[in-house]
Design a protein around this motif. Structure first.
Motif, PDB file in Angstrom:
ATOM      1  N   LYS A  41      69.940  31.844  -2.192  1.00  0.00           N
ATOM      2  CA  LYS A  41      71.257  32.484  -2.877  1.00  0.00           C
ATOM      3  C   LYS A  41      71.817  31.129  -3.904  1.00  0.00           C
ATOM      4  O   LYS A  41      72.834  32.061  -4.412  1.00  0.00           O
ATOM      5  CB  LYS A  41      71.505  33.459  -2.210  1.00  0.00           C
ATOM      6  CG  LYS A  41      72.990  32.725  -0.970  1.00  0.00           C
ATOM      7  CD  LYS A  41      73.220  33.674  -0.083  1.00  0.00           C
ATOM      8  CE  LYS A  41      73.558  32.808   1.391  1.00  0.00           C
ATOM      9  NZ  LYS A  41      73.963  33.932   2.350  1.00  0.00           N
ATOM     10  N   LYS A  48      70.492  30.249  -6.757  1.00  0.00           N
ATOM     11  CA  LYS A  48      69.782  31.327  -7.946  1.00  0.00           C
ATOM     12  C   LYS A  48      71.506  30.984  -8.921  1.00  0.00           C
ATOM     13  O   LYS A  48      71.154  31.333  -9.831  1.00  0.00           O
ATOM     14  CB  LYS A  48      69.764  32.832  -7.481  1.00  0.00           C
ATOM     15  CG  LYS A  48      69.967  33.408  -8.522  1.00  0.00           C
ATOM     16  CD  LYS A  48      69.986  34.695  -8.013  1.00  0.00           C
ATOM     17  CE  LYS A  48      70.236  36.130  -8.658  1.00  0.00           C
ATOM     18  NZ  LYS A  48      70.310  37.518  -8.696  1.00  0.00           N
ATOM     19  N   ALA A  72      66.805  25.391  -6.892  1.00  0.00           N
ATOM     20  CA  ALA A  72      66.617  25.893  -8.070  1.00  0.00           C
ATOM     21  C   ALA A  72      66.222  25.205  -9.172  1.00  0.00           C
ATOM     22  O   ALA A  72      65.086  26.083 -10.425  1.00  0.00           O
ATOM     23  CB  ALA A  72      68.021  25.880  -8.979  1.00  0.00           C
ATOM     24  N   SER A 122      61.027  33.869  -8.650  1.00  0.00           N
ATOM     25  CA  SER A 122      61.956  33.967  -8.172  1.00  0.00           C
ATOM     26  C   SER A 122      62.546  33.171  -6.738  1.00  0.00           C
ATOM     27  O   SER A 122      61.369  33.318  -5.644  1.00  0.00           O
ATOM     28  CB  SER A 122      62.065  35.860  -7.446  1.00  0.00           C
ATOM     29  OG  SER A 122      61.711  36.710  -8.982  1.00  0.00           O
ATOM     30  N   THR A 123      63.563  32.400  -6.649  1.00  0.00           N
ATOM     31  CA  THR A 123      63.573  31.523  -5.287  1.00  0.00           C
ATOM     32  C   THR A 123      64.985  33.112  -4.792  1.00  0.00           C
ATOM     33  O   THR A 123      65.557  33.735  -4.562  1.00  0.00           O
ATOM     34  CB  THR A 123      64.903  31.198  -5.474  1.00  0.00           C
ATOM     35  OG1 THR A 123      65.221  30.163  -4.326  1.00  0.00           O
ATOM     36  CG2 THR A 123      65.736  30.655  -6.906  1.00  0.00           C
ATOM     37  N   TYR A 182      64.361  39.424 -11.362  1.00  0.00           N
ATOM     38  CA  TYR A 182      65.075  39.484 -10.518  1.00  0.00           C
ATOM     39  C   TYR A 182      65.755  41.105 -10.533  1.00  0.00           C
ATOM     40  O   TYR A 182      66.249  41.398 -11.089  1.00  0.00           O
ATOM     41  CB  TYR A 182      66.624  38.808 -10.636  1.00  0.00           C
ATOM     42  CG  TYR A 182      65.999  37.033 -10.235  1.00  0.00           C
ATOM     43  CD1 TYR A 182      66.239  36.626  -9.095  1.00  0.00           C
ATOM     44  CD2 TYR A 182      65.999  36.756 -10.950  1.00  0.00           C
ATOM     45  CE1 TYR A 182      66.049  35.478  -8.373  1.00  0.00           C
ATOM     46  CE2 TYR A 182      66.025  34.895 -11.203  1.00  0.00           C
ATOM     47  CZ  TYR A 182      65.253  34.354  -9.628  1.00  0.00           C
ATOM     48  OH  TYR A 182      64.653  33.513  -9.386  1.00  0.00           O
ATOM     49  N   ALA A 208      62.587  26.476  -8.495  1.00  0.00           N
ATOM     50  CA  ALA A 208      61.857  27.929  -9.230  1.00  0.00           C
ATOM     51  C   ALA A 208      62.235  27.903 -10.782  1.00  0.00           C
ATOM     52  O   ALA A 208      61.435  29.067 -11.793  1.00  0.00           O
ATOM     53  CB  ALA A 208      63.674  28.700  -9.198  1.00  0.00           C
ATOM     54  N   SER A 243      68.293  34.594 -13.986  1.00  0.00           N
ATOM     55  CA  SER A 243      69.216  34.846 -13.268  1.00  0.00           C
ATOM     56  C   SER A 243      69.119  36.606 -12.575  1.00  0.00           C
ATOM     57  O   SER A 243      69.829  36.676 -12.254  1.00  0.00           O
ATOM     58  CB  SER A 243      70.012  33.841 -12.389  1.00  0.00           C
ATOM     59  OG  SER A 243      71.154  34.195 -12.745  1.00  0.00           O
ATOM     60  N   LEU A 293      70.937  28.468 -11.370  1.00  0.00           N
ATOM     61  CA  LEU A 293      69.893  28.599 -12.989  1.00  0.00           C
ATOM     62  C   LEU A 293      70.808  28.775 -13.761  1.00  0.00           C
ATOM     63  O   LEU A 293      72.077  30.234 -13.972  1.00  0.00           O
ATOM     64  CB  LEU A 293      68.960  29.687 -12.120  1.00  0.00           C
ATOM     65  CG  LEU A 293      67.879  29.751 -11.351  1.00  0.00           C
ATOM     66  CD1 LEU A 293      66.925  30.793 -11.057  1.00  0.00           C
ATOM     67  CD2 LEU A 293      67.270  27.871 -11.765  1.00  0.00           C
TER      68      LEU A 293
END
Length: 357
Positions: free
Chosen positions: A305, A308, A292, A301-302, A322, A295, A316, A311
């Protein structure tokens, strides 16, 4: 006898000094093995604070080198010299490196945190079962425009780049696959096309864009767009995120005509000296809090999950970076074209550059 003993002692001292000197040289060049981790990555593609945190947590000394293209990275690793423990290529280059037997298979029993990765980014065609690579970042290719010069409805598709109002006011990313690809997509063709007729038509259309092109550059696009020196540009989503942060009049669009969906994954070259260190780094980056942080710092974008969720919502939930599954369904991943067609794409791109002059 004393002279002989002195001679032997002198030789031993020289050998000892040479041994120490070689050790120092290895440490300086990132070849020391267990105490050093040598990373080969894109420029400005990790939060420097994470490298310091990794060094503190593990005790490794990180040697960090950068490249500016997949092809440059491939050539340097293939030629040898520096034994990189980690590198981060894009999907089509990973596919090529697998074919060339340049990568170590990933031992999944040594991984901690792979379950944090969104299943959508695992087991992809370029590396089934993630036998050789672990997801790092993903993103798209699109258009950045300034609403002070262009209305929203006038900049939604690749075809809009050919608008006469954009004369000498468009910047393009310096990449053959990206530029030839956008012209192919604008004609309804695949950006992995090996159809010579389609490639000819894309090249002809691209050459007609030259009057609008102000510059073909790389990282400089960010500065130019933030400073409003161009009305529009073509670049990657993470670069766009940084531009949008720097100027409220900038916007990012993924054309519905199609575009590139790309993935950059971590791999371990066969020449790695510190394989355990490579796994330690991969596991460090799989931690949600680290992914995180990375990113948020980089802007891409990471695929993590759990990261995310950490973030800020404005990041996000932003579909520019995304995108929805519907948008993703219209995108293509670059494939390894093979030497012949990679050469054709490069030649067409060079012709386009020459055509501008």
């Amino acid at each position: 006898m004393k002279k002989l003993n002195s001679l032997f002692a002198g030789i031993l001292v020289i050998i000892l000094l040479l041994f120490i000197g070689v050790g120092q040289l290895e440490r300086a060049s990132g070849m020391a093995g267990a105490d050093t981790l040598t990373i080969y990555n894109w420029g400005d593609y990790i939060d420097p604070a994470l490298i310091k945190a990794f060094e503190k947590e593990t005790g490794y000394k990180v040697n960090y080198e950068t490249f500016d293209s997949n092809e440059a990275m491939f050539t340097k690793i293939q030629q040898g010299g520096t034994a990189y423990d980690i590198t981060i290529p894009s999907e089509y280059m990973i596919q090529k490196m697998i074919k060339e037997e340049m990568l170590l298979p990933i031992d999944h029993s040594k991984l901690k945190g792979l379950e944090n990765i969104d299943e959508r980014f695992l087991n992809l065609d370029f590396d089934p079962s993630n036998q050789y690579s672990i997801p790092y970042f993903w993103g798209t290719l699109g258009i950045i425009y300034n609403d002070k010069f262009i209305n929203e409805e006038e900049m939604q598709e690749w075809d809009d780049l050919w608008r006469p109002e954009l004369k000498d006011n468009l910047m393009l990313i310096d990449g053959a696959r990206e530029v030839i690809g956008l012209s192919l997509n604008s004609l309804g063709c695949s950006l992995n096309s090996k159809d010579n007729r389609e490639l000819f038509e894309a090249s002809e259309k691209l050459n007609s864009l030259t009057t609008n092109v102000k510059a073909i550059v790389a990282d400089e696009i960010k500065m130019y767009m933030i400073n409003e020196e161009s009305a529009a540009a073509v670049s990657f989503s993470g670069e766009a995120a940084e531009m949008l942060d720097g100027n409220e009049h900038l916007h990012y669009v993924i054309p519905s005509q199609g575009s590139n969906l790309w993935f950059d994954n971590i791999v371990i070259p066969k020449t790695a000296k510190n394989v355990q260190g490579a796994y330690d780094f991969i596991n460090f980056m799989l931690k949600p809090e680290n992914a995180a942080q990375n990113a948020e710092y980089i802007g891409y974008s990471t695929p993590n999950k759990k990261a995310k969720v950490l973030l800020p919502e404005e990041i996000s939930e932003d579909e520019q970076f995304y995108p929805s599954d519907e948008t993703i369904s219209r995108l293509e991943v670059y494939e390894d074209l093979g030497q012949e067609y990679l050469g054709i794409y490069n030649d067409l791109f060079l012709e386009f550059k020459m055509y501008r002059k």
